[in-house]
Motif scaffolding. Structure first.
Motif, PDB file in Angstrom:
ATOM      1  N   MET A  91       0.844  -1.175   0.000  1.00  0.00           N
ATOM      2  CA  MET A  91       0.000   0.000   0.000  1.00  0.00           C
ATOM      3  C   MET A  91       0.886   1.234   0.000  1.00  0.00           C
ATOM      4  SD  MET A  91      -3.269   0.786   0.520  1.00  0.00           S
ATOM      5  CE  MET A  91      -4.140   2.269   0.772  1.00  0.00           C
ATOM      6  N   MET A  92       0.713   2.062  -0.974  1.00  0.00           N
ATOM      7  CA  MET A  92       1.508   3.279  -1.065  1.00  0.00           C
ATOM      8  C   MET A  92       0.791   4.437  -0.380  1.00  0.00           C
ATOM      9  SD  MET A  92       3.376   3.621  -4.663  1.00  0.00           S
ATOM     10  CE  MET A  92       4.146   2.263  -5.451  1.00  0.00           C
ATOM     11  N   PHE A  93       1.567   5.342   0.143  1.00  0.00           N
ATOM     12  CA  PHE A  93       1.056   6.537   0.788  1.00  0.00           C
ATOM     13  C   PHE A  93       0.759   7.583  -0.279  1.00  0.00           C
ATOM     14  CE2 PHE A  93       1.706  10.642   2.872  1.00  0.00           C
ATOM     15  CZ  PHE A  93       0.867  10.507   3.955  1.00  0.00           C
ATOM     16  N   GLY A  94      -0.334   8.272  -0.180  1.00  0.00           N
ATOM     17  CA  GLY A  94      -0.646   9.361  -1.100  1.00  0.00           C
ATOM     18  C   GLY A  94      -1.055   8.879  -2.476  1.00  0.00           C
ATOM     19  N   SER A  95      -0.812   9.757  -3.465  1.00  0.00           N
ATOM     20  CA  SER A  95      -1.197   9.449  -4.835  1.00  0.00           C
ATOM     21  C   SER A  95      -0.084   9.888  -5.780  1.00  0.00           C
ATOM     22  CB  SER A  95      -2.501  10.160  -5.181  1.00  0.00           C
ATOM     23  OG  SER A  95      -2.307  11.557  -5.151  1.00  0.00           O
ATOM     24  N   VAL A  96      -0.350   9.750  -7.067  1.00  0.00           N
ATOM     25  CA  VAL A  96       0.632  10.136  -8.078  1.00  0.00           C
ATOM     26  C   VAL A  96       0.850  11.651  -8.043  1.00  0.00           C
ATOM     27  CG1 VAL A  96       1.107  10.091 -10.563  1.00  0.00           C
ATOM     28  CG2 VAL A  96       0.015   8.159  -9.479  1.00  0.00           C
ATOM     29  N   PHE A  97      -0.073  12.355  -7.443  1.00  0.00           N
ATOM     30  CA  PHE A  97       0.078  13.802  -7.292  1.00  0.00           C
ATOM     31  C   PHE A  97       1.367  14.142  -6.532  1.00  0.00           C
ATOM     32  CE2 PHE A  97      -1.293  17.898  -5.331  1.00  0.00           C
ATOM     33  CZ  PHE A  97      -1.430  18.602  -6.506  1.00  0.00           C
ATOM     34  N   TYR A  98       1.727  13.318  -5.535  1.00  0.00           N
ATOM     35  CA  TYR A  98       2.990  13.520  -4.821  1.00  0.00           C
ATOM     36  C   TYR A  98       4.181  13.344  -5.762  1.00  0.00           C
ATOM     37  CZ  TYR A  98       0.531  13.440  -0.347  1.00  0.00           C
ATOM     38  OH  TYR A  98      -0.286  13.724   0.696  1.00  0.00           O
ATOM     39  N   ASN A  99       4.078  12.404  -6.673  1.00  0.00           N
ATOM     40  CA  ASN A  99       5.144  12.204  -7.651  1.00  0.00           C
ATOM     41  C   ASN A  99       5.290  13.446  -8.538  1.00  0.00           C
ATOM     42  OD1 ASN A  99       4.163   9.535  -6.792  1.00  0.00           O
ATOM     43  ND2 ASN A  99       5.796   8.799  -8.091  1.00  0.00           N
ATOM     44  N   CYS A 100       4.163  14.028  -8.923  1.00  0.00           N
ATOM     45  CA  CYS A 100       4.208  15.242  -9.750  1.00  0.00           C
ATOM     46  C   CYS A 100       4.871  16.395  -8.994  1.00  0.00           C
ATOM     47  CB  CYS A 100       2.805  15.625 -10.193  1.00  0.00           C
ATOM     48  SG  CYS A 100       2.055  14.438 -11.304  1.00  0.00           S
ATOM     49  N   TRP A 101       4.561  16.511  -7.718  1.00  0.00           N
ATOM     50  CA  TRP A 101       5.211  17.547  -6.921  1.00  0.00           C
ATOM     51  C   TRP A 101       6.715  17.305  -6.819  1.00  0.00           C
ATOM     52  CZ3 TRP A 101       3.884  22.213  -5.841  1.00  0.00           C
ATOM     53  CH2 TRP A 101       2.549  22.566  -5.756  1.00  0.00           C
ATOM     54  N   ALA A 102       7.109  16.059  -6.645  1.00  0.00           N
ATOM     55  CA  ALA A 102       8.542  15.738  -6.571  1.00  0.00           C
ATOM     56  C   ALA A 102       9.226  16.083  -7.890  1.00  0.00           C
ATOM     57  CB  ALA A 102       8.737  14.268  -6.241  1.00  0.00           C
ATOM     58  N   ALA A 103       8.569  15.803  -9.011  1.00  0.00           N
ATOM     59  CA  ALA A 103       9.140  16.132 -10.317  1.00  0.00           C
ATOM     60  C   ALA A 103       9.276  17.644 -10.483  1.00  0.00           C
ATOM     61  CB  ALA A 103       8.274  15.554 -11.431  1.00  0.00           C
ATOM     62  N   LEU A 104       8.252  18.377 -10.083  1.00  0.00           N
ATOM     63  CA  LEU A 104       8.300  19.838 -10.205  1.00  0.00           C
ATOM     64  C   LEU A 104       9.386  20.439  -9.325  1.00  0.00           C
ATOM     65  CD1 LEU A 104       6.971  22.423 -11.331  1.00  0.00           C
ATOM     66  CD2 LEU A 104       5.519  22.406  -9.293  1.00  0.00           C
ATOM     67  N   ILE A 105       9.500  19.956  -8.114  1.00  0.00           N
ATOM     68  CA  ILE A 105      10.516  20.479  -7.187  1.00  0.00           C
ATOM     69  C   ILE A 105      11.923  20.152  -7.684  1.00  0.00           C
ATOM     70  CG2 ILE A 105      11.449  20.207  -4.854  1.00  0.00           C
ATOM     71  CD1 ILE A 105       8.509  19.947  -3.914  1.00  0.00           C
ATOM     72  N   SER A 106      12.130  18.909  -8.148  1.00  0.00           N
ATOM     73  CA  SER A 106      13.472  18.550  -8.634  1.00  0.00           C
ATOM     74  C   SER A 106      13.825  19.332  -9.897  1.00  0.00           C
ATOM     75  CB  SER A 106      13.570  17.043  -8.873  1.00  0.00           C
ATOM     76  OG  SER A 106      12.615  16.628  -9.821  1.00  0.00           O
ATOM     77  N   PHE A 107      12.865  19.542 -10.799  1.00  0.00           N
ATOM     78  CA  PHE A 107      13.101  20.360 -11.991  1.00  0.00           C
ATOM     79  C   PHE A 107      13.496  21.778 -11.591  1.00  0.00           C
ATOM     80  CE2 PHE A 107      11.803  23.372 -15.234  1.00  0.00           C
ATOM     81  CZ  PHE A 107      12.242  22.782 -16.412  1.00  0.00           C
ATOM     82  N   THR A 108      12.755  22.361 -10.668  1.00  0.00           N
ATOM     83  CA  THR A 108      13.004  23.737 -10.247  1.00  0.00           C
ATOM     84  C   THR A 108      14.369  23.887  -9.590  1.00  0.00           C
ATOM     85  OG1 THR A 108      10.631  24.020  -9.899  1.00  0.00           O
ATOM     86  CG2 THR A 108      12.081  25.640  -8.875  1.00  0.00           C
ATOM     87  N   ILE A 109      14.708  22.965  -8.711  1.00  0.00           N
ATOM     88  CA  ILE A 109      16.001  23.053  -8.018  1.00  0.00           C
ATOM     89  C   ILE A 109      17.151  22.952  -9.018  1.00  0.00           C
ATOM     90  CG2 ILE A 109      17.531  21.852  -6.402  1.00  0.00           C
ATOM     91  CD1 ILE A 109      15.036  21.238  -4.725  1.00  0.00           C
ATOM     92  N   TYR A 110      17.079  21.959  -9.915  1.00  0.00           N
ATOM     93  CA  TYR A 110      18.160  21.823 -10.889  1.00  0.00           C
ATOM     94  C   TYR A 110      18.214  23.045 -11.799  1.00  0.00           C
ATOM     95  CZ  TYR A 110      21.231  20.394 -14.564  1.00  0.00           C
ATOM     96  OH  TYR A 110      22.275  20.365 -15.447  1.00  0.00           O
TER      97      TYR A 110
END
Length: 124
Positions: free
Chosen positions: A1-20
């Motif tokens: 059972m995973m915590f949260g949804s794919v929305f968390y993955n999208c946030w992680a992608a956006l944050i990593s894109f922004t930081i880089y």
């Protein structure tokens, strides 16, 4: 059972894109196309790395459901557990202790207790 949804993955992608991207444009010789391509690759990696993180969070926050006694299990278990103790039915209780009493009675009890505490404090 995973915590949260794919929305968390999208946030992680956006944050990593922004930081880089912010780190890369500090370089005065940064090329725009290569910076955007590498930032997109970093975002994809951040998106994919969020799956194991969500799985780990689901494992950490997992709470099993409470198994309550029911009549069907009593007939199959011979009314005793494996160590010979009788089974007892669990009663669901409310968190409100004074559900049957009126609020005026409870308020009077509290006033009486507080006045007794005041008398004890004054006598010392």
């Amino acid at each position: 059972m995973m915590f949260g949804s794919v929305f968390y993955n999208c946030w992680a992608a956006l944050i990593s894109f922004t930081i880089y991207f912010l780190i890369a444009i500090i370089n005065p010789f940064a090329m725009p196309i290569s910076t955007l391509i590498i930032a997109s690759i970093v975002a994809i990696v951040g998106f994919l790395l969020m799956f194991p993180v969500r799985y780990l969070m689901g494992y950490v926050f997992y709470t099993p459901k409470e198994v309550a006694f029911n009549e069907e299990t009593a007939s199959h278990t011979d009314e005793t557990t494996t160590i010979g103790q009788p089974l007892t039915e669990q009663k669901s209780t409310s968190t409100v202790e004074f559900a049957d009493e009126s609020t005026e009675d409870i308020a009077q009890v509290v006033r009486t207790m507080m006045s007794k505490d005041d008398d004890i404090m004054l006598s010392r």
